[in-house]
Design a protein around this motif. Sequence first.
Motif, mmCIF file in Angstrom:
data_model
loop_
_atom_site.group_PDB
_atom_site.id
_atom_site.type_symbol
_atom_site.label_atom_id
_atom_site.label_comp_id
_atom_site.label_asym_id
_atom_site.label_seq_id
_atom_site.Cartn_x
_atom_site.Cartn_y
_atom_site.Cartn_z
ATOM 1 N N HIS A 197 6.801 -2.017 -7.200
ATOM 2 C CA HIS A 197 7.006 -1.847 -5.715
ATOM 3 C C HIS A 197 7.312 -2.971 -5.010
ATOM 4 O O HIS A 197 6.747 -3.683 -4.548
ATOM 5 N N CYS A 213 7.635 -6.551 1.211
ATOM 6 C CA CYS A 213 8.555 -5.909 2.340
ATOM 7 C C CYS A 213 8.789 -7.289 3.418
ATOM 8 O O CYS A 213 7.656 -6.961 4.215
ATOM 9 N N HIS A 259 -0.535 1.337 -3.064
ATOM 10 C CA HIS A 259 -1.238 0.316 -2.151
ATOM 11 C C HIS A 259 -2.403 0.788 -1.815
ATOM 12 O O HIS A 259 -2.652 1.087 -0.532
ATOM 13 N N ASP A 287 4.428 -4.351 -3.023
ATOM 14 C CA ASP A 287 4.698 -3.870 -1.906
ATOM 15 C C ASP A 287 5.753 -4.871 -0.958
ATOM 16 O O ASP A 287 5.515 -4.711 0.192
ATOM 17 N N MET A 310 15.218 -3.429 2.933
ATOM 18 C CA MET A 310 14.781 -2.092 3.619
ATOM 19 C C MET A 310 14.898 -1.988 4.993
ATOM 20 O O MET A 310 14.232 -2.895 5.718
ATOM 21 N N PHE A 367 5.583 10.126 1.676
ATOM 22 C CA PHE A 367 4.716 9.504 3.043
ATOM 23 C C PHE A 367 3.761 10.724 3.563
ATOM 24 O O PHE A 367 4.366 11.592 4.235
ATOM 25 N N CYS A 408 0.961 -5.128 7.723
ATOM 26 C CA CYS A 408 1.249 -4.103 6.686
ATOM 27 C C CYS A 408 0.524 -2.898 6.822
ATOM 28 O O CYS A 408 -0.366 -2.784 7.338
ATOM 29 N N THR A 409 1.106 -1.920 6.030
ATOM 30 C CA THR A 409 0.413 -0.604 6.127
ATOM 31 C C THR A 409 0.184 -0.006 4.705
ATOM 32 O O THR A 409 1.276 -0.235 3.767
ATOM 33 N N TYR A 466 3.476 7.611 8.895
ATOM 34 C CA TYR A 466 4.532 7.387 9.608
ATOM 35 C C TYR A 466 5.450 8.679 10.147
ATOM 36 O O TYR A 466 6.516 9.022 9.857
ATOM 37 N N HIS A 476 2.143 7.542 -0.414
ATOM 38 C CA HIS A 476 1.659 6.913 0.838
ATOM 39 C C HIS A 476 0.472 7.533 1.430
ATOM 40 O O HIS A 476 0.830 8.336 2.479
ATOM 41 N N ASN A 530 6.496 -3.582 9.574
ATOM 42 C CA ASN A 530 5.323 -3.570 8.474
ATOM 43 C C ASN A 530 5.840 -4.041 7.295
ATOM 44 O O ASN A 530 6.624 -3.536 6.812
ATOM 45 N N GLY A 531 5.167 -5.026 6.632
ATOM 46 C CA GLY A 531 5.426 -5.449 5.463
ATOM 47 C C GLY A 531 5.238 -6.834 5.372
ATOM 48 O O GLY A 531 5.151 -7.635 6.361
ATOM 49 N N LYS A 589 8.846 8.701 -4.084
ATOM 50 C CA LYS A 589 7.546 8.448 -3.083
ATOM 51 C C LYS A 589 7.819 9.229 -1.887
ATOM 52 O O LYS A 589 8.694 9.652 -1.515
ATOM 53 N N PHE A 620 13.714 -0.932 8.619
ATOM 54 C CA PHE A 620 12.431 -0.682 9.092
ATOM 55 C C PHE A 620 12.036 -1.127 10.338
ATOM 56 O O PHE A 620 12.498 -2.344 10.677
HETATM 57 O O1 URP Z 1 3.801 -2.303 5.336
HETATM 58 C C1 URP Z 1 4.467 -1.775 4.328
HETATM 59 N N1 URP Z 1 3.799 -1.440 3.383
HETATM 60 N N2 URP Z 1 5.644 -1.637 4.267
HETATM 61 C C2 URP Z 1 6.650 -1.250 3.313
HETATM 62 C C3 URP Z 1 6.788 0.325 3.319
HETATM 63 C C4 URP Z 1 5.422 1.036 2.733
HETATM 64 O O2 URP Z 1 4.863 1.740 3.360
HETATM 65 O O3 URP Z 1 5.395 0.765 1.395
#
Ligand code: URP
Length: 467
Positions: free
Chosen positions: A65, A323, A245, A321, A70, A158, A293-294, A161, A189, A343-344, A156, A72
């Motif tokens: 992961h 990011c 996650h 994850d 990316m 979601f 992060c999320t 979001y 997610h 986020n990440g 994946k 974002f």
């Molecule tokens: O905060 C995160 N996890 N960013 C990456 C995108 C995700 O939702 O995996």
Amino acid sequence: MRTLIKNGTVVSAEGASALDVLVDDERVLALAAGGSELARSWQTGADRVLDASSKYVIPGGVDAHTHMEMPFGGTTAADTFETGSRAAAFGGTTTIIDFAIQARGGSLCAALDSWQAKAAGKCAVDYGFHVIVSDVNDSSLKEMDVLVGQGVTSFKLFMAYPGVFYASDREIFEAMDRAAGNGALVMVHAENGIAIDAIVAAALAKGQTDPIFHGLTRPAELEGEAVHRAIVLAQVAKSPVYIVHVSSAEALAAVAEARRRGQNVLAETCPQYLFLSEEDLARPGFEGAKFVCTPPLRPRIHQAALWQGLRIDDLSVVATDHCPFSYAGQKELGLGDFTKIPNGLPSLENRMELIYQGVVAGEISLSRWVEVTSTNPAKVFGLDPQKGTITPGSDADIVIYDPHATGTISASTHHMAVDYSCYEGKSIIGRVDAVLSRGRQVVDGDTYTGERGHGRFVPRQICQCLR
Ligand code: URP
Ligand code: ZN
Ligand code: ZN
């Protein structure tokens, strides 16, 4: 080119033994008891001998992961495939599985092509892709079949979001229904993004704009609810599901309940949920943005449940994850409004050593460390026995890990292209000493000995962990 790794303790998901490993070109050729006549005979024909005395010899890590480059939140994750895969190598990870993102209105195949182009000729270690499905329709559902045939066997979706990646229950069900027919693994997610958006709007209206409110507006109950819903959708669709996650006891409980019933539910957690907490999000000033992060970091109490989940295999995989967004200029986009903080977190380079601290602390066994960081992710994502194991015929992705070394994590020494570390100053026992990627030594102590473009795309089979 023959490489002999001698005098080490080979650690696998099954156990640990004193074994010498003979590598021929890109593959593992044979293993033999250390000091045996057979092992001694290999010495003469070897072009290179690596002495692993008092060290562990483990299969290279598989990080299932990651998000290189990316886009974002109006910016782009700071690691490129080049910098990120090199950092992976330094951290003992020899395979990454990244996410190609379908643009709304675009096709899944175009997404894959575009991410293949970003990675081609750049990577230090091997890589695969999942595809993020942002637009479920007849044509993208059909494309899932095509991609499974090309070795991209996981998708994946979601529940979070809204307006960005969000998929409705109907869309998630349709993707799962397709996956039930073509063997793909749907990754979810799982957070109730619709309810979260209402809570976020209320917080902003009250002037609650600091990073801590990122955590406080995404309650664990809404992760638990979404995980449960994803599992029920998968049960009805008769498809396996992989929950990415997992951050909370509530989410884990839903996974555990389904696994007790024998449903094909697999789940991962990440180092940040095992080692960091809501207290980090609440750091003074804007410092908490480094920890956004999320799903969000949770109160510390959740960590014990997650370690327990890893021990008893309710959580089968630790992925990062990864990011990464730098604090300067990227995390700072959210000054005065936490919803604008990209986020990440960065942690790809630290995953193997961080989870090893769980071995040191007695949270998991040595073999379980290898299993959750390498063997299981390889099996879940269809890479066994090519990756995740040191077996005759497998790729010679091998890490020599020195359990006696000590070090300190710091952004001043890491190789990720990001200006901070979430683990700044953390003392670490053990260290990655040498790394082979398909037989080629890519890391020697602090030195990168690899080559841009050595890493290849690895097509994957379907999930190898189904009951
Ligand atoms: O905060 C995160 N996890 N960013 C990456 C995108 C995700 O939702 O995996
Ligand atoms: Zn996610
Ligand atoms: Zn992610």
